[in-house]
Enzyme design. Sequence first.
Site, short mmCIF file in Angstrom:
data_model
loop_
_atom_site.label_atom_id
_atom_site.label_comp_id
_atom_site.label_asym_id
_atom_site.label_seq_id
_atom_site.Cartn_x
_atom_site.Cartn_y
_atom_site.Cartn_z
CE LYS F 147 40.42 35.43 -1.53
NZ LYS F 147 39.34 34.94 -0.29
CE LYS F 179 39.59 32.22 -8.58
NZ LYS F 179 39.40 33.65 -7.52
CD GLU F 209 36.67 28.86 -7.01
OE1 GLU F 209 37.81 29.66 -7.49
OE2 GLU F 209 35.66 29.22 -7.54
CG ASP F 231 34.61 27.46 -3.46
OD1 ASP F 231 35.95 28.26 -2.76
OD2 ASP F 231 34.24 28.73 -4.24
#
Lengths: 293, 293, 293, 293, 293, 293
Positions: F147, F179, F209, F231
């Site tokens: 990010k 994911k 994840e 997560d």
Amino acid sequence: MSQSPQSLLCPDAFLSPLEIDDAVTRALAEDLGRAGDVTSIATIPADTQAHAIVIARKAGVMSGLPLVAAAFKKLAPETGIRAHARDGVSVAAKTALMDVVGPARAVLAAERVALNLLGHLSGVATATHEFVRRVEGTRTRICCTRKTTPGLRALEKYAVRCGGGFNHRFGLDDAMLIKDNHIAVAGGIAAVLKRAKAAAGHLVKIEIEVDTLDQLREVLDVGLADAVLLDNMDAATMREAVEMVGGRFALEASGGITLDSIAEIAKTGVDYASSGWITHSAPNLDVALDIEM
Amino acid sequence: MSQSPQSLLCPDAFLSPLEIDDAVTRALAEDLGRAGDVTSIATIPADTQAHAIVIARKAGVMSGLPLVAAAFKKLAPETGIRAHARDGVSVAAKTALMDVVGPARAVLAAERVALNLLGHLSGVATATHEFVRRVEGTRTRICCTRKTTPGLRALEKYAVRCGGGFNHRFGLDDAMLIKDNHIAVAGGIAAVLKRAKAAAGHLVKIEIEVDTLDQLREVLDVGLADAVLLDNMDAATMREAVEMVGGRFALEASGGITLDSIAEIAKTGVDYASSGWITHSAPNLDVALDIEM
Amino acid sequence: MSQSPQSLLCPDAFLSPLEIDDAVTRALAEDLGRAGDVTSIATIPADTQAHAIVIARKAGVMSGLPLVAAAFKKLAPETGIRAHARDGVSVAAKTALMDVVGPARAVLAAERVALNLLGHLSGVATATHEFVRRVEGTRTRICCTRKTTPGLRALEKYAVRCGGGFNHRFGLDDAMLIKDNHIAVAGGIAAVLKRAKAAAGHLVKIEIEVDTLDQLREVLDVGLADAVLLDNMDAATMREAVEMVGGRFALEASGGITLDSIAEIAKTGVDYASSGWITHSAPNLDVALDIEM
Amino acid sequence: MSQSPQSLLCPDAFLSPLEIDDAVTRALAEDLGRAGDVTSIATIPADTQAHAIVIARKAGVMSGLPLVAAAFKKLAPETGIRAHARDGVSVAAKTALMDVVGPARAVLAAERVALNLLGHLSGVATATHEFVRRVEGTRTRICCTRKTTPGLRALEKYAVRCGGGFNHRFGLDDAMLIKDNHIAVAGGIAAVLKRAKAAAGHLVKIEIEVDTLDQLREVLDVGLADAVLLDNMDAATMREAVEMVGGRFALEASGGITLDSIAEIAKTGVDYASSGWITHSAPNLDVALDIEM
Amino acid sequence: MSQSPQSLLCPDAFLSPLEIDDAVTRALAEDLGRAGDVTSIATIPADTQAHAIVIARKAGVMSGLPLVAAAFKKLAPETGIRAHARDGVSVAAKTALMDVVGPARAVLAAERVALNLLGHLSGVATATHEFVRRVEGTRTRICCTRKTTPGLRALEKYAVRCGGGFNHRFGLDDAMLIKDNHIAVAGGIAAVLKRAKAAAGHLVKIEIEVDTLDQLREVLDVGLADAVLLDNMDAATMREAVEMVGGRFALEASGGITLDSIAEIAKTGVDYASSGWITHSAPNLDVALDIEM
Amino acid sequence: MSQSPQSLLCPDAFLSPLEIDDAVTRALAEDLGRAGDVTSIATIPADTQAHAIVIARKAGVMSGLPLVAAAFKKLAPETGIRAHARDGVSVAAKTALMDVVGPARAVLAAERVALNLLGHLSGVATATHEFVRRVEGTRTRICCTRKTTPGLRALEKYAVRCGGGFNHRFGLDDAMLIKDNHIAVAGGIAAVLKRAKAAAGHLVKIEIEVDTLDQLREVLDVGLADAVLLDNMDAATMREAVEMVGGRFALEASGGITLDSIAEIAKTGVDYASSGWITHSAPNLDVALDIEM
């Protein structure tokens, strides 16, 4: 005193400083990626100096030494370069080519790029030179084609020159080469040569590809070509072609030319023998870097 | 209905549409130069249409068909593409790979670029596949190195995948590979591995190169490596190494691996055998374009 | 149905789609800057449509219409283009050249770029054509030089072709042009021509510049040139040169060639008359855009 | 001691070192092509040195000398530059502008690029200066337009400054210029000026184009403009406009302004007279390179 | 029917299609690296389709939706886009912004780039809007500065407009902003303003920075400025400044402007309040992608 | 003696000289626009020299000093740089970081670019460091995510290292991160891990994840992962996860990690805590330039 990349160029061939910078930058960016040499950052202090020696492990003709120098200097401008050879020179196996003194991290980060460039181009030069040696004493010159590695044409054409070869067209735009499709669409050899001549400026040569002696005869009759490419002819037919033409234009043998066949082809008296193999399939020359820190 | 370049990709490998566009644009610019295809402009009317068939003259594994499609479409977006193969597929000699229908001038202008890309990458894929076939039934995977043609790394790594091989590092930045110089500067294997581990993030693997079984034993004792590269070991030593390691980390055989030696190496039980030859020295696959206008 | 930029090209000349895209993108970026067309954003609603007509205010030869179409489509791909002329065509003053229908903001933002490209290139084409008309019926062809506007060579060479002229070298690399300095360093005309011939591949033409008939005679004796440039000779001397050469190679008149002198020069029988003026100093053709929203 | 390109800039105008490097690189790439200066490689030894003198053959105002220096240095960084003029200076015919000492091959390879840049920009500066001289003693300033050669805007705007002119907008984005279409869509002068003012930041000026004094009156009533462009008005009308406005905002005369008409226009008292001709149609200044090797 | 990126632009602001393409290409190249989305290639079949929904998790003002659409289409042109918002619109938390339907691998590969662009620009727009809301009903406009994230200026200036703010200078070149150093070197306020006015074209505004009311008075006396920046003044002093100036030029408050202080500043009657924080330090807006395959 | 940009790098992190040059060039081009620093050209003589001091107004961790040096040198290579800090160092408020001596116009033109780069990257480094300080004495390392600000990833990842953080993936290509969507399409955790392992080369790590301890248990059973991302788990659950895993692979805490929560998270014993906030939302560090001329 450090040497400049330009000073290592083959004196009979051209490679632009713009091209050198571009090729080296592109190759370094590709290898450094986004995170750079993570191994050396982790294990070698920032102030460690290195002395590296570029070595030809196998005998060959040099091409790419200016790029090697430029790669090391790109990552650390203060790097010192002392070369013991320049492009276009034949060296024996186990020859020390260049001393490189600079920050260890930069030397290690540029190592693979430098060797990849030198190995590839010296591979082309060496392959070319093997053909050239086999035609020594004849009128035949070895030349390359447009069958080059995509993105590396100017570099590979330069390497061909380093190896003693001549350059064919650099692209579609610097000479006309009329092939079977052009002949067919234009309606025959006479028609296509007239169209070509009418369109060509006075500094554009016209070569036409022929498969048979009949076609060659037609070209001789029309008389507007500067060169003729003899496509996939056997040696006997080539010899006949040479006689027919009698020096009125250049004759280029093309198609399936190998180290085995080149000597016989040269004996036919053709002016040029062209090989795609020397640029698209020549094996790398084995080069290495010995490093002391 | 014309097919998109993307639809011709090998499903197990990645090649970005940005990379495809970039490679094709660069290669076309290189071949068109400033004046373009002067021969075709002079001899073929602007409205002539062509039907071309891309052909594999020799048997091999396909790589580069999306670039071929992209090259033709780049010069004339209206060109129709119908492919009979996709990347990653093995084809026999004389296989028709793709029909191309479009303006004759554009087809001829893109021809050499398309063939150079396809011939080079399929050459890499085919060479890789020859190694892969020889290790079938063993646990050994064939992988590439960073000894790639400068500027073509992403393309060649993709071609390796098309041929059934695996990819080693893409650059200096996506994993650590500790070599003799790193070991020497850091002061030994234990020290260098600790430094490396301390610096590496949790998604960065660490491989270390060893020349001897003693060095290997030291790595086993320290235990911070994910993989070990066995540099230029003979088969017997490799076998011993495999036993010593017992699957605790991946073992990669490297150095002088050839089509002749690969089967024996695979029998030692190493996990990977890496070859620079498949990327830097694989000969082009012979591909051609048959054109009708 | 909207027309493609490519369909508006002069059929006898080449301009690559890559070059078109590059020139238009560069010119638009230059004009839009960072904030774009602030006036239209402020005063014209986003959904306003415009119908624009590209007009030649003065008579001239068209060059650049594909770039005009590409500029409008670059900012709004949905823009409709209907052309009433194509490059290479002579039009009268006040001719409507193209209808453009699209979003008003995009049409206004691309307007100046489109007109600058069309006005500049049509200026070159029109200037070329004026020379061409004056040599009609003679063997003399008008050609350009390397005295082009920096960065616009491929475009201006294309415009020369649109105007009926021929292209001289596109760069330093596609033919040899031996000038006084080369002669001096090499040690005379014979020496320089031998060096040149020895280095040139079979598809590279050799032209040599001479100032006097004595020099020309020497070139005739040596016989390795494909063309001779007669530098700043008067018409009488040129006529003598034409006789001396008797068609054995191409003769190019160069230096101070103007619209006033060109007819007399053409009567001398030279093959080419080259003018830098047509590319570096030709005035823009007056073109405009009439817009209705 | 060699001089830097930056030291030759006109002190009253800006040209970024990035722009200089970009323009020179682009022009050199265009001229060198893929094979470089084949003539000099063939005929001049690699170690020959040259002393060249850049000369203005005709009188004019200099613009482009930093680019000349940068071009020679780009191909051979060791080249020595000694300039006898800088940009913005008027020189007489036959003035020696700069001594250049460096490798002969590099000097010859950069020659045409250097002269093309200098000739083009000095042409613009000289043309500008001719207008400027004709308005001396009046309040009228000469300014350029966005009618520039595509890709050369920053360079040509700089050349206008070298010639003593002022710069109009550099692009669509650095000021608002409201034209007839904007007025029509917005529903009249008052409406369009209100929209423009509402959208404009406090550092964006607003100019509006008017054809008649009635329109000018309306602008005066609304009062939101910083400048008014008088489009194609005759001198008498302009004079009336000047009186009406009484200095409340800047007045720019535009349309068909020539060397013949400019003096009369200046007498009307307008603040600016803008000419597209000085950038899009100014003839090259005649410059040359004398070389001794 | 898929929507075009352009159709999602804020109607009151400009963002060039060239800029959109450039930003998206650059960000994708950065994220895809050389090997692309290795996870999805390994785990998701090439023909799997995905339906994704772009969601604003937090309330905010949209900016960047055209870039989101362009990112998905760049990797797979066949991707369908249906937007439920456009740039410049305020949305509540948990708003679905856009449906995206396309190949799963391409959707996943573009996800992070799309969200990074949208989150960053919407963060700027939302921060701007918070300032704008606090000055509603006053004459004060919120504007940005040149304190932007390097490489993202055009995008961030666009985002400021989306949030209802106004744009200050886009660079050093589109207006003059005279600061203390300029004043000092020129020898005072009167001298510097005269120099600036003498050099500025008629479409370049002049703003000058003052620290005290004495300096402001001097500017009023000289009278050549279009705007004055009040640097780090308290509200009481600003109010006095507003009275002194009486609307003769624009007043901009600058320095340490926060959400806490902005309302009080607006009450002073200044025309503009500028904030670097909204571009260089605004936190990302929380946006996400919900995917179903 | 002036210092090189490279000498100011953080010794534990990598930033390529190519990246430095690219970032600086891009930012300067953005700020200089087409007309450059019009204010300084108008008000400061060309030969005025400046002495500037780069200052940290607030305390923080340095990142970007090599870019600052490079920016000043890019516009005037003769500029002298003397640094009092290097990247990676913590400084107090009001620290003088660097003396810069050079042409005043160049110093002023590069000022904002230099400060924007330094302020942004030092902001990231400082934010990272605040997290790092809070986990001192624990086994937890702070790391970044993907990010990042679009176009600045390499720079921001470098800044994270300057602040004492670790780098997560640089892109989609240097490690696998599985994911929920990958798990769902592949048909569960076991299936997806097998697919991933089968495709991954030996230098590619695999992270998966998980949302629950049940999922974590499944990963433990399958055993093919190198790391697991927890997560959005609360601290208690994380602690349980740490126990379950017992060091068999790395555990990364992710989701909503703040300066308030980080200390508690570190106490759970996770190996990594990753934060997007440190790259996408860290406020600029306040830096300035004091100039004397």
